[in-house]
Design an enzyme around this catalytic site. Structure first.
Site, PDB file in Angstrom:
ATOM      1  N   GLU A  20      87.888 -15.137 -42.624  1.00 44.14           N
ATOM      2  CA  GLU A  20      87.710 -14.832 -43.886  1.00 44.14           C
ATOM      3  C   GLU A  20      88.719 -13.591 -45.044  1.00 44.14           C
ATOM      4  OE1 GLU A  20      86.713 -17.262 -46.179  1.00 44.14           O
ATOM      5  OE2 GLU A  20      85.489 -18.361 -44.258  1.00 44.14           O
ATOM      6  N   GLU A  80      85.887 -23.281 -37.008  1.00 45.17           N
ATOM      7  CA  GLU A  80      84.264 -23.271 -36.739  1.00 45.17           C
ATOM      8  C   GLU A  80      84.206 -24.914 -37.316  1.00 45.17           C
ATOM      9  OE1 GLU A  80      83.271 -20.662 -39.433  1.00 45.17           O
ATOM     10  OE2 GLU A  80      84.065 -18.564 -38.786  1.00 45.17           O
TER      11      GLU A  80
HETATM   12  C1  IPT Z   1      82.495 -19.572 -42.310  1.00 45.90           C
HETATM   13  C2  IPT Z   1      82.423 -17.560 -42.075  1.00 45.90           C
HETATM   14  O1  IPT Z   1      83.344 -17.416 -41.276  1.00 45.90           O
HETATM   15  C3  IPT Z   1      81.297 -17.891 -41.294  1.00 45.90           C
HETATM   16  O2  IPT Z   1      80.692 -16.115 -40.786  1.00 45.90           O
HETATM   17  C4  IPT Z   1      79.847 -18.197 -41.763  1.00 45.90           C
HETATM   18  O3  IPT Z   1      79.208 -17.698 -42.903  1.00 45.90           O
HETATM   19  C5  IPT Z   1      79.682 -20.289 -41.705  1.00 45.90           C
HETATM   20  O4  IPT Z   1      80.582 -20.036 -42.127  1.00 45.90           O
HETATM   21  C6  IPT Z   1      77.982 -19.452 -42.185  1.00 45.90           C
HETATM   22  O5  IPT Z   1      77.315 -20.048 -41.385  1.00 45.90           O
HETATM   23  S1  IPT Z   1      82.942 -19.385 -44.167  1.00 45.90           S
HETATM   24  C7  IPT Z   1      81.979 -20.507 -45.722  1.00 45.90           C
HETATM   25  C8  IPT Z   1      82.189 -20.060 -46.404  1.00 45.90           C
HETATM   26  C9  IPT Z   1      83.260 -22.105 -45.360  1.00 45.90           C
END
Ligand code: IPT
Length: 970
Positions: free
Chosen positions: A429, A499
């Site tokens: 990010e 993710e």
């Molecule tokens: C994404 C992040 O990479 C992770 O660290 C965590 O924040 C997750 O989302 C949510 O829990 S970033 C999100 C803005 C898509």
């Protein structure tokens, strides 16, 4: 205090990533070091420019001071920075911890090279020894080493001062979604080597048995010195060709000696996550007389990682990546995690079918990689770069260029010899800019054996041929989008989501749908669930402070001891904060598995079953590299009439991908209603991560479908309802009424559904009785539930039948209520029942879009164990596909319910409104009786707190819902 550094102000100088720091390498000195962990003298200054006083306290190293009784408490923010200053600036109020202790430098180290290693300090480390500045380091998640040879005197104590400045230019690129802490979070070591020593060892071990070991000796390599190595006792050859080439182009210059050792291992046992075969490598640097000046130990796994077409291959096989994102986390010690805790994390992941870890979002503790090599995980190793709040500015800011390359290259230098590491990640990010390309360029040159990935790189789509990512690794992409990409003909890179399936609260709906698509679609290879931990910090309720190390044992099965709670964002009074978004893992803060893990275990099952009608079943081996010989099985036949038959199962000898038909292990008994066949697969012998007999999966097929409900003869009795048309029953303190709402899950809240439900008035509709009609043994009750957004007509017909009361219900949902939480009945029992026994899916919690891992069978659990204590109280404890259940007291009194159709039910001690009103579990007061829900329809869970909502198929449709059940007294 920081006088020697104050002119430089390194905390606001992004160009300064280090000073006096030794280069990172893969030689591990942990075994030969003096460990300096324990209590250090400590004081916390309000800023790095404040003078150190005489007022010393103490602080435990490794540990965060934010968890050790200082006034600087943990703060949680996700995207936004905790302060408003723009990079590279930080607030003037900048907590600065000064750690000091005397260190005895052993007398026998005279003449040796002496090195101090600080395992991790956040976010700037300033080192002084006996008042002399020695070094500076940034990157809160990698070790920093400083040479002290000329600073200390062996045999005399040295005064080591480590100053840690909390906020710096580096904080802007460490803006990960986690708690902010300050401190020294990994061990501090002191060690000595010969002045001439192994400066680095680089191992390349391929699946064909080819081994190459490059050894670097930093310092002029005098004549007669040489390097040897052995692999499990077998000596390696010197690469004469390498030596000749080096001599010719004079690469062995005055400051760097290099040697290359080679071997070809015949019949090599290759390393994969399924078969983590490791060989022991020892490299020695010899003096001319043959004595050993330095030794370095490594574990070698022979394996290849390649991308061919759009497939990521391990040893030539397209493997599925069943991954999870893992932070270094502990509810008492924050980012300080012991070896045993890390091992427990990985053992648990293995037991639940995971084979991959992304070290979100920074290099994890070094021991984690040793364990991943040993237990078998594919690791995406991620550099400590997240500039989320100022991503766009920083990605192209030349002042941060050095930091990007420094962080990525030092991670690679540290971890390059781990077979588990299969992909380098440039961070998380941080938008995409020239700083990423610079870091990617460094990695590609230094380590051509592994792909590089970076989610942010796909600016022009997943097929973009940018240099920063070999993998299309989006986050939270909907299933349909991934499938469409794979089918588009335009896919150029493997698609592995970095993710997906956000595990916040009661979540991970549609995980099985993701996997059905992944397994069916060439080009899709899996992903990493977000995330492993709920980062709740154990907090004393009395004074609001973290329990810290004193909190050991003050929790059990996910629940904090009385007087304590799991703190999430805001609980330390911090501003700003991002609330419970920090609690989004597949385990509770004490590593108690959430129900989603059972779902995952089944989705990842190495053994699958298919029904061959009456002829038998087909068993399949769904692994990539292993046979089934490490597993054993037992057949279970569950019949609706209450019987469960068992028989030993012989697993066929199947190679990966093969299937075999086997005859049915049982004659299907006549009668008995529905019949379900489960293969209970367990480990046949001890595995490093599971003793023999550990459940690996529970694949199941249905052998017979027979309607569950018996038609009970009508009895010559009447059913009693009160003046409001509510059922009067000796076992119920609250009669069955219509329920359309649930205590909003985190997904419901953040996805906007909960707000809509409140606007609609679903949480408290006004029930208005319309009519009561009696006919023989039946009473019909028509009521209207008036919500702000519409009226739901609800009819109940109660009929006295033999042994109980039949309840037939219907509810008409108007078009305006087109996405409610549930349609069903809710009632409350008298005090007494403590045990739920049911025939349906279980035994763990399941919901319509998260029920693949809950086999149908006869299950029983104490009422108080049905509920999952998600950090922020919410809908919990549901059981899917229930056909009948009993709710009984220890003296066997209670009630029984038979459902006309398999239904979602829940039984617990809280009303939905009780749960919705509480922010933490310590605020909840269990009711004496049980709150029972029987749902004709229940909305899926989805993952809308971050990512896609549930699929339309799992929404509650409008129109008429009908359901029925029979209530009996036991
Ligand atoms: C994404 C992040 O990479 C992770 O660290 C965590 O924040 C997750 O989302 C949510 O829990 S970033 C999100 C803005 C898509």
């Amino acid at each position: 205090m920081t006088a020697p550094f104050s002119w430089l102000r390194p905390w606001e100088a992004p160009e300064v990533t280090s000073w006096g720091r030794l280069p990172m390498c893969a030689v591990d000195r942990r075994r030969q070091a003096v460990v300096l962990d324990g209590e250090w003298r400590f004081q916390l200054l309000p800023s790095p420019e404040t003078a150190v006083s005489d007022a010393w306290g103490s602080s435990y190293v490794p540990g965060a001071w934010t968890l050790q009784d200082t006034d600087d408490l943990p703060q949680y923010t996700n995207v936004r920075m905790p302060f408003p200053e723009f990079p590279p600036h930080v607030p003037a109020a900048n907590p600065t911890g000064v750690y000091e202790r005397a260190v005895d430098v052993p007398g026998e180290w005279a003449g040796r090279r002496i090195v101090l290693q600080v395992g991790a300090a956040e976010s700037v480390l300033l080192v002084e020894v006996d008042g002399r500045p020695v070094g500076i380091s940034k990157d809160s998640h990698l070790a920093a080493e400083f040479e002290l040879t000329d600073v200390v005197r062996p045999g005399s104590p040295a005064r080591v001062r480590l100053t840690v400045v909390k906020w710096s230019d580096a904080s802007h690129i460490e803006d990960q979604d986690q708690w902010w802490h300050g401190g020294i979070t990994r061990s501090v070591l002191l060690y000595a080597t010969d002045p001439l020593h192994l400066a680095d060892v680089t191992v390349r071990a391929r699946r064909d048995g080819d081994l190459r070991v490059d050894c670097a000796v930093r310092g002029p390599l005098p004549d007669g010195w040489y390097v040897t190595g052995d692999l499990d006792g077998q000596f390696l050859a010197q690469d004469a060709e390498f030596d000749r080439a080096n001599a010719e182009d004079e690469r062995v210059s005055g400051f760097l000696g290099e040697a290359r050792l080679r071997a070809t291992v015949p019949g090599v046992r290759t390393w994969t996550a399924e078969t983590p075969e490791l060989y022991g490598l020892t490299v020695r640097l010899h003096r001319p007389d043959g004595t050993v000046a330095d030794t370095s130990h490594h574990r070698v796994g022979f394996r290849d990682v390649e991308i061919v077409g759009r497939d990521l291959l391990i040893n030539g096989e397209r493997v599925f990546i069943r991954g999870v994102n893992r932070h270094d986390f502990h509810p008492l010690t924050g980012r300080t995690v012991s070896y045993d805790d890390m091992r427990a994390d990985l053992v648990l992941l293995k037991r639940f079918g995971f084979n991959a870890i992304r070290t979100a979002h920074y290099p994890n503790d070094p021991a984690l990689y040793d364990l991943a090599d040993e237990l078998g995980f594919y690791v995406v190793d991620e550099a400590d770069i997240e500039s989320h709040d100022h991503a766009h500015e920083i990605a192209d800011d030349p002042r941060y260029l050095n930091a990007f390359v420094d962080r990525v290259s030092r991670m690679v230098l540290r971890d390059k010899n781990h077979p588990s590491v299969i992909i380098w990640s440039l961070g998380n990010e941080s938008d995409y800019g020239a700083n990423h390309d610079a870091a990617a360029g460094w990695v590609r040159r230094h380590d051509p054996t592994r792909p590089v990935q970076y989610e942010g790189a796909a600016k022009r789509g997943w097929a973009d041929p940018d240099v920063a990512s070999d993998i299309a690794c989006p986050m939270y992409a909907p299933i349909e989008e991934c499938v469409a990409h794979a089918l588009s003909g335009k896919q150029t890179k493997p698609l592995i989501q970095c993710e997906y399936s956000h595990a916040m609260g009661n979540s991970n709906g549609t995980l099985a749908d993701h996997w059905a698509a992944i397994e069916a679609t060439p080009g899709l290879q899996g992903g990493f669930i977000w995330e492993f931990w709920d980062h709740g910090i154990l907090q004393r309720v009395s004074d609001g402070r973290p329990a810290g190390r004193a909190g050991a044992g003050l929790y059990e099965r996910g629940v904090a001891a009385p007087g304590h709670r799991w703190a999430y964002g805001g609980d330390f009074g911090e501003v700003p904060h991002d609330g419970a978004f920090i609690a989004d893992g597949v385990v509770l803060p004490d590593r108690t598995p959430k129900p989603v893990l059972y779902e995952h275990r089944e989705i990842a099952a190495p053994v699958r079953l298919q029904c061959l009608r009456h002829e038998g079943v087909v068993i399949g081996n769904h692994q990539h590299f292993r046979g089934l010989d490490w597993l054993t099985g037992e057949w279970r036949l569950s019949l609706a009439d209450g019987r469960t038959l068992t028989a030993p199962a012989e697993l066929p000898d199947l190679r990966p991908g093969e299937t075999a038909a086997v005859p049915l292990p049982f004659e299907l008994p006549e009668g008995g209603g529905e019949a379900w066949l489960t293969l209970r697969v367990t480990t046949a012998r001890d595995e490093p991560w599971a003793p023999a007999g550990t459940v690996v999966c529970l694949p199941q097929v249905r052998l017979r479908a027979t309607p569950v409900q018996r038609t009970l003869p009508v009895a010559d009795r009447t059913v009693e309802v009160d003046a409001d048309g509510l059922l009067v029953h000796p076992l119920l303190v609250a009669a069955p009424t219509l329920s359309l709402w649930r205590a909003p899950t985190d997904n419901d809240e953040l996805g906007g559904m909960a707000g809509r439900w409140r606007d609609w008035g679903l949480d408290a509709p006004v029930r208005e009785l319309v009519a009561v009609r009696r006919a023989g043994s039946s009473v019909g009750v028509l009521a209207e539930y008036v919500c702000a957004a519409g009226v739901v007509r609800h009819e109940q017909v109660f009929t006295a039948v033999e042994g109980g009361i039949r309840v037939e219900e219907s509810a008409e949902l108007p078009e305006t209520l087109n996405d409610v939480a549930r349609v069903g009945s809710v009632f409350e029992t008298v005090a007494g029942p403590t045990l739920l026994e049911w025939f349906g899916q279980g035994p763990w919690e399941s919901y319509p879009d998260r029920s693949t891992g809950a086999p149908v069978g006869h299950h029983s659990l104490p009422v108080d164990e049905l509920f999952t204590p998600y950090l922020r109280p919410q809908e919990s404890g549901g059981r899917h596909g229930v056909r009948h259940f009993t709710l009984s007291a220890p003296d066997a009194t209670g009630l029984a319910v038979e459902l006309a159709r398999p239904s979602q039910i829940s039984v617990n001690r809280y009303r939905a409104a009780d749960l919705a009103a509480a922010a933490h579990h310590d605020e909840l007061r269990p009711r004496a009786g049980c709150v029972v829900h029987i749902d004709a329809a229940h909305r899926g869970l989805g993952t809308a707190s971050c990512g896609p909502d549930t699929s339309p198929a799992y929404l509650v449709p409008t129109g008429t819902h009908r359901w029925g059940w029979v209530l009996r007294v036991l």
